[in-house]
Design a protein around this motif. Structure first.
Motif, PDB file in Angstrom:
ATOM      1  N   UNK A 249       0.851  -1.186   0.000  1.00 34.42           N
ATOM      2  CA  UNK A 249       0.000   0.000   0.000  1.00 34.42           C
ATOM      3  C   UNK A 249       0.891   1.241   0.000  1.00 34.42           C
ATOM      4  N   UNK A 250       0.573   2.214  -0.842  1.00 33.40           N
ATOM      5  CA  UNK A 250       1.323   3.476  -0.922  1.00 33.40           C
ATOM      6  C   UNK A 250       0.348   4.634  -0.731  1.00 33.40           C
ATOM      7  N   UNK A 251       0.827   5.701  -0.112  1.00 34.02           N
ATOM      8  CA  UNK A 251       0.005   6.914  -0.018  1.00 34.02           C
ATOM      9  C   UNK A 251      -0.425   7.324  -1.426  1.00 34.02           C
ATOM     10  N   UNK A 252       0.527   7.293  -2.364  1.00 30.45           N
ATOM     11  CA  UNK A 252       0.215   7.536  -3.772  1.00 30.45           C
ATOM     12  C   UNK A 252       1.348   7.007  -4.645  1.00 30.45           C
ATOM     13  N   UNK A 253       1.027   6.706  -5.890  1.00 33.91           N
ATOM     14  CA  UNK A 253       2.037   6.392  -6.918  1.00 33.91           C
ATOM     15  C   UNK A 253       1.698   7.303  -8.090  1.00 33.91           C
ATOM     16  N   UNK A 254       2.505   8.346  -8.276  1.00 29.80           N
ATOM     17  CA  UNK A 254       2.227   9.336  -9.323  1.00 29.80           C
ATOM     18  C   UNK A 254       3.445   9.573 -10.218  1.00 29.80           C
ATOM     19  N   UNK A 255       4.612   9.800  -9.616  1.00 31.04           N
ATOM     20  CA  UNK A 255       5.812  10.190 -10.370  1.00 31.04           C
ATOM     21  C   UNK A 255       6.137   9.161 -11.456  1.00 31.04           C
ATOM     22  N   UNK A 256       6.425   9.662 -12.640  1.00 32.92           N
ATOM     23  CA  UNK A 256       6.692   8.784 -13.791  1.00 32.92           C
ATOM     24  C   UNK A 256       7.852   7.831 -13.509  1.00 32.92           C
ATOM     25  N   UNK A 257       8.898   8.351 -12.848  1.00 29.42           N
ATOM     26  CA  UNK A 257      10.070   7.516 -12.556  1.00 29.42           C
ATOM     27  C   UNK A 257       9.744   6.360 -11.633  1.00 29.42           C
ATOM     28  N   UNK A 258       8.924   6.637 -10.642  1.00 25.83           N
ATOM     29  CA  UNK A 258       8.530   5.577  -9.711  1.00 25.83           C
ATOM     30  C   UNK A 258       7.586   4.585 -10.377  1.00 25.83           C
ATOM     31  N   UNK A 259       6.677   5.102 -11.191  1.00 27.63           N
ATOM     32  CA  UNK A 259       5.761   4.205 -11.916  1.00 27.63           C
ATOM     33  C   UNK A 259       6.564   3.242 -12.787  1.00 27.63           C
ATOM     34  N   UNK A 260       7.590   3.768 -13.447  1.00 29.43           N
ATOM     35  CA  UNK A 260       8.437   2.927 -14.305  1.00 29.43           C
ATOM     36  C   UNK A 260       9.200   1.904 -13.469  1.00 29.43           C
ATOM     37  N   UNK A 261       9.739   2.325 -12.319  1.00 34.63           N
ATOM     38  CA  UNK A 261      10.506   1.411 -11.458  1.00 34.63           C
ATOM     39  C   UNK A 261       9.619   0.276 -10.952  1.00 34.63           C
TER      40      UNK A 261
ATOM     41  N   UNK B 113       9.188  -6.845 -13.690  1.00 39.37           N
ATOM     42  CA  UNK B 113       9.459  -7.642 -14.892  1.00 39.37           C
ATOM     43  C   UNK B 113      10.864  -8.237 -14.839  1.00 39.37           C
ATOM     44  N   UNK B 114      11.832  -7.431 -14.393  1.00 44.80           N
ATOM     45  CA  UNK B 114      13.216  -7.917 -14.274  1.00 44.80           C
ATOM     46  C   UNK B 114      13.296  -9.127 -13.360  1.00 44.80           C
ATOM     47  N   UNK B 115      12.510  -9.108 -12.279  1.00 43.12           N
ATOM     48  CA  UNK B 115      12.543 -10.185 -11.281  1.00 43.12           C
ATOM     49  C   UNK B 115      11.563 -11.314 -11.616  1.00 43.12           C
ATOM     50  N   UNK B 116      10.954 -11.226 -12.822  1.00 40.40           N
ATOM     51  CA  UNK B 116      10.014 -12.257 -13.292  1.00 40.40           C
ATOM     52  C   UNK B 116       8.807 -12.416 -12.356  1.00 40.40           C
ATOM     53  N   UNK B 117       8.345 -11.289 -11.838  1.00 41.89           N
ATOM     54  CA  UNK B 117       7.152 -11.298 -10.992  1.00 41.89           C
ATOM     55  C   UNK B 117       5.941 -10.962 -11.852  1.00 41.89           C
ATOM     56  N   UNK B 118       4.791 -11.463 -11.461  1.00 41.16           N
ATOM     57  CA  UNK B 118       3.551 -11.108 -12.138  1.00 41.16           C
ATOM     58  C   UNK B 118       2.734 -10.239 -11.210  1.00 41.16           C
ATOM     59  N   UNK B 119       1.898  -9.363 -11.786  1.00 37.84           N
ATOM     60  CA  UNK B 119       1.038  -8.585 -10.916  1.00 37.84           C
ATOM     61  C   UNK B 119       0.538  -7.299 -11.522  1.00 37.84           C
ATOM     62  N   UNK B 120       0.135  -6.409 -10.615  1.00 36.19           N
ATOM     63  CA  UNK B 120      -0.501  -5.154 -11.001  1.00 36.19           C
ATOM     64  C   UNK B 120      -0.045  -4.013 -10.107  1.00 36.19           C
ATOM     65  N   UNK B 121      -0.078  -2.808 -10.678  1.00 32.20           N
ATOM     66  CA  UNK B 121      -0.022  -1.610  -9.845  1.00 32.20           C
ATOM     67  C   UNK B 121      -1.261  -0.794 -10.172  1.00 32.20           C
ATOM     68  N   UNK B 122      -1.812  -0.142  -9.134  1.00 31.89           N
ATOM     69  CA  UNK B 122      -2.922   0.788  -9.321  1.00 31.89           C
ATOM     70  C   UNK B 122      -2.353   2.133  -8.912  1.00 31.89           C
ATOM     71  N   UNK B 123      -2.254   3.058  -9.876  1.00 34.06           N
ATOM     72  CA  UNK B 123      -1.602   4.336  -9.595  1.00 34.06           C
ATOM     73  C   UNK B 123      -2.588   5.329  -8.986  1.00 34.06           C
ATOM     74  N   UNK B 124      -2.069   6.482  -8.589  1.00 33.53           N
ATOM     75  CA  UNK B 124      -2.907   7.518  -7.987  1.00 33.53           C
ATOM     76  C   UNK B 124      -2.906   7.408  -6.472  1.00 33.53           C
ATOM     77  N   UNK B 125      -4.013   7.855  -5.860  1.00 30.06           N
ATOM     78  CA  UNK B 125      -4.190   7.850  -4.398  1.00 30.06           C
ATOM     79  C   UNK B 125      -5.280   6.856  -4.050  1.00 30.06           C
TER      80      UNK B 125
ATOM     81  N   UNK C  91      -5.073   2.324 -14.148  1.00 32.01           N
ATOM     82  CA  UNK C  91      -5.200   3.776 -13.968  1.00 32.01           C
ATOM     83  C   UNK C  91      -5.682   4.150 -12.566  1.00 32.01           C
ATOM     84  N   UNK C  92      -5.696   5.457 -12.326  1.00 34.75           N
ATOM     85  CA  UNK C  92      -6.078   5.980 -11.018  1.00 34.75           C
ATOM     86  C   UNK C  92      -7.445   5.471 -10.560  1.00 34.75           C
ATOM     87  N   UNK C  93      -8.382   5.360 -11.479  1.00 37.98           N
ATOM     88  CA  UNK C  93      -9.717   4.879 -11.121  1.00 37.98           C
ATOM     89  C   UNK C  93      -9.844   3.360 -11.198  1.00 37.98           C
TER      90      UNK C  93
END
Length: 130
Positions: free
Chosen positions: A17-29, A35-47, A105-107
């Motif tokens: 859980x994150x307060x928010x994920x917005x910054x492009x650099x963090x979203x990319x990381x 993907x580098x670690x061969x993990x599967x999953x999702x991120x939901x950006x925003x707040x 996306x955020x929603x």
């Protein structure tokens, strides 16, 4: 090294859980490192920001450590599930999420809830709501 081999025999799912994920650099990381670690999953950006990943335990732990090194307003592992990989089987047989990593996306909270429900991971998803 023994602990590492043991961690390869275990499969882990984690919800972060994150307060928010917005910054492009963090979203990319978030995406690239999974993907580098061969993990599967999702991120939901925003707040709030939510990341759900699964893979070999050692790789999931390395991923969480890497993310913690970035500066976040708030980042907290809220849910974890660990399973032993049966002898003679591969960790990949325990995957419930898709291969690869998808940014929602955020929603996208209801989409994430639905994907988790379909995968039988509703309890893990609900840890994001506490």
């Amino acid at each position: 090294a023994e602990g590492m081999a043991e961690a390869e025999r275990r499969f882990k799912r984690t919800l972060i859980f994150f307060h928010h994920i917005i910054a492009a650099g963090k979203r990319a990381a978030v995406q690239d490192w999974a993907l580098e670690l061969k993990l599967g999953g999702y991120s939901k950006i925003g707040w709030p920001g939510i990341v759900i990943v699964e893979g070999e335990e050692a790789r999931v732990d390395a991923y969480v450590r890497a993310l913690k090194r970035l500066k976040w307003q708030h980042m907290e592992v809220r849910g974890e599930e660990v399973e032993d990989v049966p002898e003679g089987s591969s960790a990949d047989h325990l995957r419930r999420l898709h291969w690869g990593f998808e940014e929602l996306p955020e929603g996208g909270m209801s989409v994430l809830a639905e994907r988790c429900r379909e995968a039988g991971l509703e309890a893990l998803f609900k840890t994001s709501l506490k």
